[in-house]
Design an enzyme around this catalytic site. Structure first.
Site, PDB file in Angstrom:
ATOM      1  N   THR A 101       0.829  -1.224   0.000  1.00 51.30           N
ATOM      2  CA  THR A 101       0.000   0.000   0.000  1.00 51.30           C
ATOM      3  C   THR A 101       0.855   1.263   0.000  1.00 51.30           C
ATOM      4  OG1 THR A 101      -1.747  -1.134   1.198  1.00 51.30           O
ATOM      5  CG2 THR A 101      -1.761   1.277   1.281  1.00 51.30           C
ATOM      6  N   THR A 132       4.917  11.319   7.571  1.00 54.79           N
ATOM      7  CA  THR A 132       5.056  11.271   9.029  1.00 54.79           C
ATOM      8  C   THR A 132       6.442  11.714   9.499  1.00 54.79           C
ATOM      9  OG1 THR A 132       5.152   9.689  10.870  1.00 54.79           O
ATOM     10  CG2 THR A 132       5.635   8.807   8.720  1.00 54.79           C
ATOM     11  N   ASP A 133       6.520  12.164  10.746  1.00 54.83           N
ATOM     12  CA  ASP A 133       7.825  12.494  11.341  1.00 54.83           C
ATOM     13  C   ASP A 133       8.645  11.229  11.620  1.00 54.83           C
ATOM     14  OD1 ASP A 133       6.339  11.486  13.481  1.00 54.83           O
ATOM     15  OD2 ASP A 133       6.645  13.206  14.808  1.00 54.83           O
ATOM     16  N   GLU A 134       7.976  10.046  11.601  1.00 56.85           N
ATOM     17  CA  GLU A 134       8.701   8.808  11.941  1.00 56.85           C
ATOM     18  C   GLU A 134       9.809   8.484  10.939  1.00 56.85           C
ATOM     19  OE1 GLU A 134       6.613   5.481  13.399  1.00 56.85           O
ATOM     20  OE2 GLU A 134       5.112   6.705  14.415  1.00 56.85           O
ATOM     21  N   TYR A 158       6.765   0.254   9.085  1.00 53.20           N
ATOM     22  CA  TYR A 158       5.853   1.364   8.715  1.00 53.20           C
ATOM     23  C   TYR A 158       6.653   2.587   8.281  1.00 53.20           C
ATOM     24  CZ  TYR A 158       3.095   5.605   9.456  1.00 53.20           C
ATOM     25  OH  TYR A 158       2.526   6.851   9.305  1.00 53.20           O
ATOM     26  N   LYS A 162       6.967   4.523   4.625  1.00 48.61           N
ATOM     27  CA  LYS A 162       6.619   5.931   4.400  1.00 48.61           C
ATOM     28  C   LYS A 162       7.840   6.690   3.863  1.00 48.61           C
ATOM     29  CE  LYS A 162       3.223   7.792   5.194  1.00 48.61           C
ATOM     30  NZ  LYS A 162       1.945   7.965   4.424  1.00 48.61           N
ATOM     31  N   ARG A 288       7.640  -2.198  22.650  1.00 47.83           N
ATOM     32  CA  ARG A 288       7.552  -2.394  21.195  1.00 47.83           C
ATOM     33  C   ARG A 288       8.970  -2.585  20.651  1.00 47.83           C
ATOM     34  NH1 ARG A 288       4.897   2.654  18.125  1.00 47.83           N
ATOM     35  NH2 ARG A 288       2.939   1.538  18.380  1.00 47.83           N
TER      36      ARG A 288
HETATM   37  P1  NAD Z   1      -5.870   5.396   8.980  1.00 51.12           P
HETATM   38  O1  NAD Z   1      -5.232   4.059   9.117  1.00 51.12           O
HETATM   39  O2  NAD Z   1      -6.855   5.841   9.997  1.00 51.12           O
HETATM   40  O3  NAD Z   1      -6.628   5.473   7.567  1.00 51.12           O
HETATM   41  C1  NAD Z   1      -6.043   5.012   6.376  1.00 51.12           C
HETATM   42  C2  NAD Z   1      -7.130   5.003   5.303  1.00 51.12           C
HETATM   43  O4  NAD Z   1      -6.512   4.544   4.083  1.00 51.12           O
HETATM   44  C3  NAD Z   1      -8.271   4.020   5.610  1.00 51.12           C
HETATM   45  O5  NAD Z   1      -9.513   4.622   5.321  1.00 51.12           O
HETATM   46  C4  NAD Z   1      -7.994   2.856   4.677  1.00 51.12           C
HETATM   47  O6  NAD Z   1      -9.170   2.146   4.307  1.00 51.12           O
HETATM   48  C5  NAD Z   1      -7.353   3.572   3.483  1.00 51.12           C
HETATM   49  N1  NAD Z   1      -6.528   2.673   2.674  1.00 51.12           N
HETATM   50  C6  NAD Z   1      -5.600   1.792   3.117  1.00 51.12           C
HETATM   51  N2  NAD Z   1      -5.080   1.114   2.068  1.00 51.12           N
HETATM   52  C7  NAD Z   1      -5.664   1.622   0.941  1.00 51.12           C
HETATM   53  C8  NAD Z   1      -5.539   1.334  -0.445  1.00 51.12           C
HETATM   54  N3  NAD Z   1      -4.693   0.409  -0.891  1.00 51.12           N
HETATM   55  N4  NAD Z   1      -6.294   2.047  -1.329  1.00 51.12           N
HETATM   56  C9  NAD Z   1      -7.155   2.982  -0.881  1.00 51.12           C
HETATM   57  N5  NAD Z   1      -7.339   3.282   0.421  1.00 51.12           N
HETATM   58  C10 NAD Z   1      -6.595   2.610   1.326  1.00 51.12           C
HETATM   59  O7  NAD Z   1      -4.678   6.419   8.828  1.00 51.12           O
HETATM   60  P2  NAD Z   1      -4.569   7.936   9.334  1.00 51.12           P
HETATM   61  O8  NAD Z   1      -4.145   7.928  10.745  1.00 51.12           O
HETATM   62  O9  NAD Z   1      -5.794   8.664   8.925  1.00 51.12           O
HETATM   63  O10 NAD Z   1      -3.318   8.420   8.469  1.00 51.12           O
HETATM   64  C11 NAD Z   1      -3.495   9.051   7.203  1.00 51.12           C
HETATM   65  C12 NAD Z   1      -2.126   9.375   6.618  1.00 51.12           C
HETATM   66  O11 NAD Z   1      -1.423  10.232   7.506  1.00 51.12           O
HETATM   67  C13 NAD Z   1      -1.231   8.155   6.423  1.00 51.12           C
HETATM   68  O12 NAD Z   1      -0.527   8.316   5.222  1.00 51.12           O
HETATM   69  C14 NAD Z   1      -0.297   8.188   7.614  1.00 51.12           C
HETATM   70  O13 NAD Z   1       0.941   7.572   7.308  1.00 51.12           O
HETATM   71  C15 NAD Z   1      -0.156   9.675   7.827  1.00 51.12           C
HETATM   72  N6  NAD Z   1       0.156  10.082   9.204  1.00 51.12           N
HETATM   73  C16 NAD Z   1      -0.682   9.724  10.238  1.00 51.12           C
HETATM   74  C17 NAD Z   1      -0.406  10.179  11.535  1.00 51.12           C
HETATM   75  C18 NAD Z   1      -1.274   9.828  12.706  1.00 51.12           C
HETATM   76  O14 NAD Z   1      -0.930  10.185  13.830  1.00 51.12           O
HETATM   77  N7  NAD Z   1      -2.411   9.171  12.522  1.00 51.12           N
HETATM   78  C19 NAD Z   1       0.722  10.976  11.751  1.00 51.12           C
HETATM   79  C20 NAD Z   1       1.574  11.261  10.681  1.00 51.12           C
HETATM   80  C21 NAD Z   1       1.251  10.841   9.407  1.00 51.12           C
HETATM   81  O1  DAU Z   2       4.510  10.171  14.660  1.00 51.60           O
HETATM   82  C1  DAU Z   2       3.510  10.007  13.708  1.00 51.60           C
HETATM   83  C2  DAU Z   2       2.959   8.599  13.786  1.00 51.60           C
HETATM   84  O2  DAU Z   2       2.161   8.540  14.955  1.00 51.60           O
HETATM   85  C3  DAU Z   2       2.140   8.210  12.566  1.00 51.60           C
HETATM   86  O3  DAU Z   2       2.961   8.219  11.435  1.00 51.60           O
HETATM   87  C4  DAU Z   2       1.504   6.836  12.747  1.00 51.60           C
HETATM   88  O4  DAU Z   2       0.652   6.553  11.643  1.00 51.60           O
HETATM   89  C5  DAU Z   2       0.693   6.848  14.022  1.00 51.60           C
HETATM   90  O5  DAU Z   2       0.162   5.560  14.260  1.00 51.60           O
HETATM   91  C6  DAU Z   2       1.548   7.298  15.202  1.00 51.60           C
HETATM   92  O6  DAU Z   2       2.562   6.306  15.507  1.00 51.60           O
HETATM   93  P1  DAU Z   2       2.923   5.904  17.016  1.00 51.60           P
HETATM   94  O7  DAU Z   2       3.512   4.565  17.017  1.00 51.60           O
HETATM   95  O8  DAU Z   2       3.672   6.998  17.689  1.00 51.60           O
HETATM   96  O9  DAU Z   2       1.416   5.876  17.630  1.00 51.60           O
HETATM   97  P2  DAU Z   2       0.710   4.876  18.643  1.00 51.60           P
HETATM   98  O10 DAU Z   2      -0.600   5.501  19.020  1.00 51.60           O
HETATM   99  O11 DAU Z   2       0.694   3.483  18.151  1.00 51.60           O
HETATM  100  O12 DAU Z   2       1.673   4.940  19.907  1.00 51.60           O
HETATM  101  C7  DAU Z   2       1.951   6.176  20.564  1.00 51.60           C
HETATM  102  C8  DAU Z   2       2.965   5.873  21.649  1.00 51.60           C
HETATM  103  O13 DAU Z   2       2.334   5.079  22.669  1.00 51.60           O
HETATM  104  C9  DAU Z   2       4.152   5.052  21.182  1.00 51.60           C
HETATM  105  O14 DAU Z   2       5.314   5.469  21.866  1.00 51.60           O
HETATM  106  C10 DAU Z   2       3.799   3.630  21.558  1.00 51.60           C
HETATM  107  C11 DAU Z   2       2.977   3.810  22.810  1.00 51.60           C
HETATM  108  N1  DAU Z   2       1.895   2.830  23.020  1.00 51.60           N
HETATM  109  C12 DAU Z   2       1.043   2.566  22.002  1.00 51.60           C
HETATM  110  C13 DAU Z   2       0.021   1.653  22.154  1.00 51.60           C
HETATM  111  C14 DAU Z   2      -0.925   1.327  21.014  1.00 51.60           C
HETATM  112  C15 DAU Z   2       1.748   2.225  24.264  1.00 51.60           C
HETATM  113  O15 DAU Z   2       2.504   2.478  25.210  1.00 51.60           O
HETATM  114  N2  DAU Z   2       0.731   1.328  24.428  1.00 51.60           N
HETATM  115  C16 DAU Z   2      -0.139   1.003  23.422  1.00 51.60           C
HETATM  116  O16 DAU Z   2      -1.047   0.153  23.621  1.00 51.60           O
END
Ligand code: NAD
Ligand code: DAU
Length: 349
Positions: A101, A132-134, A158, A162, A288
């Protein structure tokens, strides 16, 4: 009207962005292309189902022929690319779909955009790649925050996927001149986030009196960005961002995970009138693998060049987020059981 393609518009950030853009841009016809993985819920946009300014396409960004049909039909003026596999833990247990994806899907979308621009000769096109900042890897406690010049050093499958898609996005600008901008943002939180991510998971576990799993010692630091601020930033970058450039987006709210979890406990307890502290549910669990210690964003570029700064404070927006989950327990049940998908798949297949 401008035709704007939003990929992944039924996921967390895409949902919030569509609602935001629908109100802000009255001249946009939004086409939401989403394959509806476990993380996508098209019910989020039920109020737009019959709206002429919104079209939902149930499809995959990896499907080149579908992409060509969509570009031919809608002649998009812009793409905001959110679709991705987004959860780090899932990328550790099952990495392959992240390559498919996030890398191949992003590549196919860039290629479809380029084919359309070259065939039509249009100069009215922009591609915003949401990242993402990751990709920058992990910071130590005293290190300076990530800037747009920080080298890429991804830790998880992941973030590696990205990072790869970011490089393709930039390469399509450098090599082919496709007008691409990339944004790298920090951890989002707010309404419609799938309850596998830390904040909604903790809120819902408290309500269900389940353990609150904190990885390691809870010392890892994230920079929290309220999703409404992220939507604002994306709109501004889409309008004013310079092609070929990257813009970091952060909330300016660095917190240790344990502080976040404790804060959620206290706020939920206050709102529900709990007698016993939910902090008692906190359970330290195995860390993790490859867990990045700290992310922090230097926002100077977007502040000075685009004029964006995050407006929401963590405490206030966290409280609003908790209120949203407390008021949307039927949404939570729907995404947790996935029951709505049977109906949706019939509607859109
Ligand atoms: P999410 O997982 O909530 O949503 C992802 C969406 O993409 C879903 O609706 C899923 O059905 C769709 N999708 C997945 N595979 C697909 C495919 N092959 N074709 C079409 N649609 C598809 O993700 P999110 O948290 O909304 O993140 C959105 C974007 O922002 C991502 O690119 C993620 O890497 C980036 N991002 C997220 C965060 C965060 O904290 N959530 C932070 C930094 C960057
Ligand atoms: O920094 C941006 C990223 O933030 C995005 O690119 C990703 O899509 C988004 O999922 C998020 O990644 P993280 O791994 O930082 O998010 P998560 O909510 O999974 O975890 C946040 C922090 O909490 C991380 O240090 C792991 C920790 N954690 C997470 C879960 C799910 C726990 O301690 N316990 C948990 O059950």
């Amino acid at each position: 009207m401008k035709n704007i393609l939003i990929t992944g518009g039924s996921g967390f950030i895409g949902t919030n962005f569509i609602k935001y853009a629908y109100d802000r841009y009255k001249d946009w016809h939004i086409v939401n292309l989403d394959v509806l993985t476990y993380a996508g819920n098209p019910m989020n946009h039920m109020e737009l189902a019959k709206d002429p300014r919104y079209t939902f396409i149930h499809g995959d960004i990896c499907d080149s022929s579908l992409l060509k049909q969509l570009f031919d039909k809608f002649k998009f003026n812009g793409v905001l690319h959110f679709a991705a596999e987004s959860h780090v833990d899932r990328s550790i247990s099952d990495p392959e779909i992240f390559l498919k994806t996030n890398v191949m899907g992003s590549f196919k979308l860039l290629q479809a955009g380029l084919d359309y621009v070259e065939d039509s000769g249009t100069s009215d096109f922009k591609f915003l790649h949401v990242s993402t900042d990751e990709v920058y890897g992990s910071l130590g406690a005293g290190d300076a925050a990530f800037t747009e010049k920080t080298g890429y050093d991804p830790s998880s499958p992941y973030s590696a996927s990205k990072a790869s898609s970011d490089h393709f996005a930039k390469a399509f600008f450098t090599t082919f001149g496709l007008p691409v901008v990339v944004t790298n943002c920090s951890n989002n939180y707010g309404p419609y986030q799938f309850p596998e991510k830390l904040i909604p998971l903790v809120i819902l576990n408290i309500l269900n009196k389940k353990p609150l799993p904190v990885y390691g010692k809870g010392e890892n630091v994230r920079d929290w960005l309220y999703v409404a601020d992220h939507c604002d930033a994306l709109a501004e970058v889409f309008e004013k961002g310079v092609s070929g450039e990257t813009y970091n987006i952060g909330g300016g709210e660095e917190k240790k995970n344990i502080e976040v979890v404790q804060k959620i406990c206290d706020l939920v307890d206050e709102k529900t009138g709990a007698v016993k502290s939910s902090r008692d549910l906190i359970t330290f669990v195995k860390d993790r693998p490859g867990h990045d210690l700290r992310y922090a964003i230097n926002c100077d570029k977007i502040d000075h060049e685009i004029g964006f700064t995050a407006k929401h404070s963590f405490e206030q927006a966290l409280s609003q987020t908790i209120d949203w989950y407390l008021g949307h327990m039927d949404w939570v049940r729907a995404v947790q059981t996935g029951e709505y998908k049977k109906w949706i798949n019939k509607q859109y297949s």
